[in-house]
Design a protein around this motif. Structure first.
Motif, PDB file in Angstrom:
ATOM      1  N   THR A  59       7.109  14.684  -6.254  1.00 51.48           N
ATOM      2  CA  THR A  59       8.279  14.211  -5.866  1.00 51.48           C
ATOM      3  C   THR A  59       8.249  12.894  -4.913  1.00 51.48           C
ATOM      4  N   THR A  60       7.463  13.124  -3.819  1.00 45.06           N
ATOM      5  CA  THR A  60       7.344  12.025  -2.969  1.00 45.06           C
ATOM      6  C   THR A  60       6.593  10.909  -3.648  1.00 45.06           C
ATOM      7  N   ILE A  61       5.648  11.204  -4.526  1.00 40.20           N
ATOM      8  CA  ILE A  61       5.000  10.141  -4.955  1.00 40.20           C
ATOM      9  C   ILE A  61       5.841   9.219  -5.987  1.00 40.20           C
ATOM     10  N   ALA A  62       6.900   9.977  -6.826  1.00 37.92           N
ATOM     11  CA  ALA A  62       7.816   9.270  -7.492  1.00 37.92           C
ATOM     12  C   ALA A  62       8.669   8.401  -6.672  1.00 37.92           C
ATOM     13  N   SER A  63       9.139   8.953  -5.498  1.00 34.72           N
ATOM     14  CA  SER A  63      10.313   8.329  -4.515  1.00 34.72           C
ATOM     15  C   SER A  63       9.503   7.265  -3.913  1.00 34.72           C
ATOM     16  N   SER A  64       8.209   7.382  -3.526  1.00 36.42           N
ATOM     17  CA  SER A  64       7.335   6.138  -2.949  1.00 36.42           C
ATOM     18  C   SER A  64       6.964   5.220  -3.777  1.00 36.42           C
ATOM     19  N   MET A  65       6.950   5.247  -4.953  1.00 39.39           N
ATOM     20  CA  MET A  65       6.550   4.283  -6.296  1.00 39.39           C
ATOM     21  C   MET A  65       7.883   3.428  -6.390  1.00 39.39           C
ATOM     22  N   ALA A  66       8.995   4.359  -6.478  1.00 37.76           N
ATOM     23  CA  ALA A  66      10.275   3.705  -6.732  1.00 37.76           C
ATOM     24  C   ALA A  66      10.679   2.745  -5.572  1.00 37.76           C
ATOM     25  N   ALA A  67      10.262   3.069  -4.366  1.00 36.08           N
ATOM     26  CA  ALA A  67      10.563   2.172  -3.170  1.00 36.08           C
ATOM     27  C   ALA A  67       9.775   1.041  -3.316  1.00 36.08           C
ATOM     28  N   ALA A  68       8.341   1.148  -3.593  1.00 34.31           N
ATOM     29  CA  ALA A  68       7.517   0.111  -3.530  1.00 34.31           C
ATOM     30  C   ALA A  68       7.882  -0.951  -4.541  1.00 34.31           C
ATOM     31  N   ARG A  69       8.154  -0.318  -5.784  1.00 31.02           N
ATOM     32  CA  ARG A  69       8.523  -1.342  -6.830  1.00 31.02           C
ATOM     33  C   ARG A  69      10.035  -2.259  -6.727  1.00 31.02           C
ATOM     34  N   VAL A  70      10.707  -1.713  -5.817  1.00 31.27           N
ATOM     35  CA  VAL A  70      11.920  -2.396  -5.613  1.00 31.27           C
ATOM     36  C   VAL A  70      11.758  -3.426  -4.426  1.00 31.27           C
ATOM     37  N   LEU A  71      10.730  -3.069  -3.585  1.00 31.70           N
ATOM     38  CA  LEU A  71       9.963  -4.014  -2.432  1.00 31.70           C
ATOM     39  C   LEU A  71       9.362  -5.211  -2.956  1.00 31.70           C
ATOM     40  N   CYS A  72       8.548  -4.863  -3.837  1.00 28.28           N
ATOM     41  CA  CYS A  72       7.432  -5.750  -4.428  1.00 28.28           C
ATOM     42  C   CYS A  72       8.003  -7.076  -4.971  1.00 28.28           C
ATOM     43  N   ALA A  73       7.472  -7.998  -4.506  1.00 31.04           N
ATOM     44  CA  ALA A  73       7.896  -9.519  -5.016  1.00 31.04           C
ATOM     45  C   ALA A  73       7.478  -9.569  -6.615  1.00 31.04           C
ATOM     46  N   GLU A  74       7.969 -10.546  -7.235  1.00 32.81           N
ATOM     47  CA  GLU A  74       7.522 -10.732  -8.555  1.00 32.81           C
ATOM     48  C   GLU A  74       5.981 -11.131  -8.688  1.00 32.81           C
ATOM     49  N   GLY A  75       5.070 -10.636  -9.335  1.00 32.69           N
ATOM     50  CA  GLY A  75       3.732 -11.105  -9.078  1.00 32.69           C
ATOM     51  C   GLY A  75       3.021 -10.409  -8.073  1.00 32.69           C
ATOM     52  N   ALA A  96      -9.987  12.798  -8.197  1.00 33.74           N
ATOM     53  CA  ALA A  96      -8.753  12.607  -7.647  1.00 33.74           C
ATOM     54  C   ALA A  96      -8.402  10.962  -8.262  1.00 33.74           C
ATOM     55  N   LYS A  97      -9.413  10.174  -8.080  1.00 33.08           N
ATOM     56  CA  LYS A  97      -9.041   8.824  -8.760  1.00 33.08           C
ATOM     57  C   LYS A  97      -8.750   8.964 -10.271  1.00 33.08           C
ATOM     58  N   GLU A  98      -9.560   9.668 -10.968  1.00 31.78           N
ATOM     59  CA  GLU A  98      -9.057   9.538 -12.395  1.00 31.78           C
ATOM     60  C   GLU A  98      -7.779  10.320 -12.933  1.00 31.78           C
ATOM     61  N   ALA A  99      -7.415  11.231 -11.871  1.00 31.10           N
ATOM     62  CA  ALA A  99      -6.242  11.770 -12.061  1.00 31.10           C
ATOM     63  C   ALA A  99      -5.169  10.777 -11.923  1.00 31.10           C
ATOM     64  N   LEU A 112       0.906  -1.132  -0.050  1.00 33.39           N
ATOM     65  CA  LEU A 112       0.025   0.078  -0.017  1.00 33.39           C
ATOM     66  C   LEU A 112       0.728   1.248  -0.098  1.00 33.39           C
ATOM     67  N   VAL A 113       0.698   2.103  -0.974  1.00 32.77           N
ATOM     68  CA  VAL A 113       1.373   3.512  -0.956  1.00 32.77           C
ATOM     69  C   VAL A 113       0.581   4.381  -0.869  1.00 32.77           C
ATOM     70  N   PRO A 114       0.440   4.940   0.421  1.00 30.18           N
ATOM     71  CA  PRO A 114      -0.629   6.469   0.609  1.00 30.18           C
ATOM     72  C   PRO A 114       0.357   7.485  -0.181  1.00 30.18           C
ATOM     73  N   VAL A 115      -0.598   8.199  -0.952  1.00 24.58           N
ATOM     74  CA  VAL A 115       0.123   9.591  -1.354  1.00 24.58           C
ATOM     75  C   VAL A 115      -0.743  10.766  -1.405  1.00 24.58           C
ATOM     76  N   ILE A 116       0.008  12.135  -1.427  1.00 22.00           N
ATOM     77  CA  ILE A 116      -0.903  13.275  -1.461  1.00 22.00           C
ATOM     78  C   ILE A 116      -0.779  13.603  -2.782  1.00 22.00           C
ATOM     79  N   GLN A 117      -1.819  13.996  -3.591  1.00 17.80           N
ATOM     80  CA  GLN A 117      -1.724  14.347  -4.895  1.00 17.80           C
ATOM     81  C   GLN A 117      -0.915  15.319  -5.350  1.00 17.80           C
ATOM     82  N   ASP A 118      -0.697  16.496  -4.571  1.00 20.00           N
ATOM     83  CA  ASP A 118      -0.079  17.524  -5.093  1.00 20.00           C
ATOM     84  C   ASP A 118       1.478  17.418  -4.592  1.00 20.00           C
ATOM     85  N   HIS A 119       1.965  16.316  -4.182  1.00 22.01           N
ATOM     86  CA  HIS A 119       3.509  16.043  -3.761  1.00 22.01           C
ATOM     87  C   HIS A 119       4.075  15.138  -4.841  1.00 22.01           C
TER      88      HIS A 119
END
Length: 134
Positions: A15-31, A63-66, A6-13
């Protein structure tokens, strides 16, 4: 590695969305699965009386559509909820059996020691692993 992140984000941030997603991708197991969550504060009654009746629902939909447009084709699911940020994050993590939360945090200031930031509350009360990014 984690299977349900789970990656909670604030839409107007962005740079933090990008870094959070990068970390999540590294931590995520295949599949594994990554879910982006944005929590919008509910509109107070004294304000909502001056707005269209469906304003909160429109805000949630926009927000969801964006977020879906931004992350289209990246294999990320998007959820948008209304409520108190920390409690909603914890509720979603528990209800959907997330095994990890990746959350960005600012450097704590004096006010955080008295009130507590969203990330601090999530760390204290989560039933799963929490990775905090600064």
């Amino acid at each position: 590695m984690y299977k349900n992140i789970l990656v909670p984000v604030i839409q107007d941030h962005e740079t933090t969305i990008a870094s959070s997603m990068a970390a999540a991708r590294v931590l995520c197991a295949e599949g594994g699965r990554i879910t982006l969550l944005t929590v919008l504060a509910e509109i107070p009654t004294y304000v909502s009386q001056y707005l269209p009746q469906d304003q909160l629902q429109r805000n949630l939909t926009d927000a969801k559509e964006a977020l879906e447009a931004e992350f289209a084709g990246q294999g990320v699911s998007v959820e948008v909820r209304a409520g108190h940020a920390a409690q909603t994050i914890l509720d979603v993590a528990e209800a959907d059996a997330h095994d990890c939360i990746v959350i960005a945090s600012h450097r704590p200031g004096l006010q955080d020691y008295f009130l507590g930031s969203t990330a601090a509350r999530v760390v204290r009360h989560a039933q799963c692993s929490v990775h905090v990014l600064r």
